[in-house]
Design a protein around this motif. Structure first.
Motif, short mmCIF file in Angstrom:
data_model
loop_
_atom_site.label_atom_id
_atom_site.label_comp_id
_atom_site.label_asym_id
_atom_site.label_seq_id
_atom_site.Cartn_x
_atom_site.Cartn_y
_atom_site.Cartn_z
N ARG A 67 11.85 17.76 67.01
CA ARG A 67 11.66 19.06 66.34
C ARG A 67 12.99 19.68 65.94
NH1 ARG A 67 8.30 17.91 70.29
NH2 ARG A 67 6.06 18.38 70.14
N VAL A 69 14.62 19.99 63.09
CA VAL A 69 14.62 20.87 61.91
C VAL A 69 14.03 22.23 62.27
CG1 VAL A 69 13.71 21.21 59.59
CG2 VAL A 69 14.49 18.93 60.30
N LEU A 70 12.90 22.22 62.97
CA LEU A 70 12.26 23.48 63.38
C LEU A 70 13.18 24.28 64.29
CD1 LEU A 70 9.80 25.35 63.45
CD2 LEU A 70 8.90 23.95 65.33
N SER A 72 16.45 24.28 64.41
CA SER A 72 17.54 24.85 63.62
C SER A 72 17.08 26.08 62.84
CB SER A 72 18.11 23.80 62.65
OG SER A 72 18.64 22.71 63.35
N GLU A 73 15.86 25.99 62.28
CA GLU A 73 15.33 27.13 61.53
C GLU A 73 15.11 28.34 62.42
OE1 GLU A 73 11.81 25.78 59.62
OE2 GLU A 73 12.86 24.58 58.11
N VAL A 74 14.56 28.11 63.60
CA VAL A 74 14.29 29.22 64.52
C VAL A 74 15.59 29.90 64.95
CG1 VAL A 74 13.45 29.79 66.83
CG2 VAL A 74 12.12 28.28 65.36
#
Length: 440
Positions: A67, A69-70, A72-74
């Protein structure tokens, strides 16, 4: 040296690399500190940007890799930071003994010449903080002192200190809660100690296994009863109990220890008790050697007033908390609760199972026929307490039906409480609410 010989003290430093895994996988977080604007495209940002390196444990590596990518976005949205997973084979664990209070978050001085990295590559370590941290102080050598608001029966640590009496009968308060969680052998082992060596003198400490508690050992510290001694003697005996517990943990190769407010339940004035415990810990650190195994002291208490008093004593004696200068990965607290203060009333609203609570009294609602299987709350309490609870209820009264509004008192049996108050309620009991509350 006799079993009850009074001990001298030493304390230790924190192992910041306790959580580093052999895979050397890290979460790298880059963020800016302070208000800063670039004056040119080529300006060096190394003094304005900070890079934090979080060593990852085995149980989260695969989860985060899947996870990334998720994640990093959070982190970007919530903290305005850049985060990425990185494998760094060059970095080696930094021993705790190489860290001081000022540089404990930097690995620069602990790297060998061939492994040394540039200043931009050197990053501090983020560690997991215990649950419920109210205060954190880093003392010279990296020695850590925490103040925590937490349930000691659920607190994960190497050694827990129990507030014991001279006969090691764990019948009341924290001792009862620990004994309930630990299991039957806990009391059996305590009884064996007293049978072989006699009652434990006030100011002394002994050790037993931990049973089902989330620790390796339990150290039983016998603190003074405030009313039995002159105040100066009480202070001396309480200081001995705390010091002996710390020395015993060190001799047992424990790296961390959780200590409650010993003797505060024996009439000892809370503020005086808190200050004496903190001063004893400070003196202990003064004799500590970095090679000693004990690395961390946690002052853990279950109520906000007690934890607050300990935190206040730490601030006055040790200085302001360092917690604001650290980030943690304490993602999973072991409880969710709201706390309210009204005059002298301390109220906590907790989203937990009532039968699992460690307290003096649990209040149960029960039907007029005293059948514990007739309601969800009473059924859960009965399952945890064991069959003796239902038998005692039937022994209390010979009448077939108990009037609404009555409150019956029983032992807690296998519950982590001393008593259960059973309020006899109906489905529509509004007219009896005040009666029941006054009866409680």
């Amino acid at each position: 040296m006799g079993l009850w010989k009074q001990r001298q003290v030493d304390v230790m430093a924190a192992d910041f690399w306790h959580h580093v895994t052999p895979q050397r996988l890290f979460l790298i977080v880059v963020f800016q500190v302070g208000e800063y604007q670039m004056s040119s495209e080529n300006e060096d940002l190394s003094k304005k940007e900070k890079c934090l390196e979080i060593p990852l444990e085995n149980n989260v590596i695969q989860f985060l890799q899947d996870r990334e990518v998720l994640l990093s976005e959070v982190i970007q949205k919530k903290f305005d930071c850049i985060a990425t997973l990185c494998r760094n084979e060059k970095r080696k664990p930094v021993p705790a003994t190489a860290l001081s209070a000022e540089d404990s978050l930097s690995a620069e001085d602990s790297l060998s010449a061939e492994d040394s990295l540039s200043a931009e590559e050197l990053t501090p370590v983020i560690i997991s903080l215990p649950t419920g941290v109210r205060y954190l102080k880093m003392l010279p050598g990296g020695f850590r002192i925490f103040v925590c608001l937490d349930d000691l029966t659920k607190h994960e640590v190497d050694a827990i200190v129990n507030t014991a009496n001279e006969s090691l009968k764990h019948d009341h308060g924290l001792a009862r809660a620990l004994a309930k969680t630990a299991g039957r052998e806990f009391q059996v082992e305590s009884n064996n100690i007293v049978q072989q060596h006699g009652p434990v003198p006030v100011g002394s400490a002994v050790v037993t296994g931990a049973g089902c508690l989330p620790c390796k050992k339990v150290i039983h510290a016998v603190g003074p009863i405030w009313s039995k001694y002159p105040s100066s003697e009480s202070d001396r005996l309480l200081a001995y109990a705390i010091r002996n517990s710390l020395v015993l943990a060190n001799e047992l190769q424990m790296t961390s220890i959780a200590i409650p407010a010993v003797s505060s339940g024996n009439g000892y004035p809370l503020q005086r008790c808190a200050e004496l415990i903190v001063n004893t810990v400070k003196a202990f650190h003064g004799k500590w050697q970095p090679t000693d195994p004990l690395k961390e002291i946690r002052l853990v208490n279950f109520t906000e007033p007690t934890a607050g008093a300990i935190a206040s004593a730490c601030k006055n004696i040790l200085g302001e908390t360092d917690q604001k200068n650290l980030l943690s990965m304490d993602f999973v607290p072991n409880r969710i609760r709201d706390i309210f203060e009204f005059q002298n009333l301390h109220l906590e609203i907790k989203r937990e199972n009532i039968e699992e609570q460690n307290t003096d009294v649990i209040v149960n609602t029960i039907s007029r026929d005293l059948n514990l299987n007739s309601g969800r709350v009473s059924k859960a309490i009965a399952e945890k307490a064991g069959p003796d609870l239902q038998r005692e209820l039937y022994r209390i009264t010979k009448t077939k039906l108990i009037p609404f509004g009555e409150v019956l008192k029983t032992s807690g049996f296998q519950l982590s409480c001393e008593y259960v108050y059973h309020a006899v309620c109906s489905n529509s009991v509004s007219e009896k609410v005040c009666t029941i509350l006054y009866a409680l």
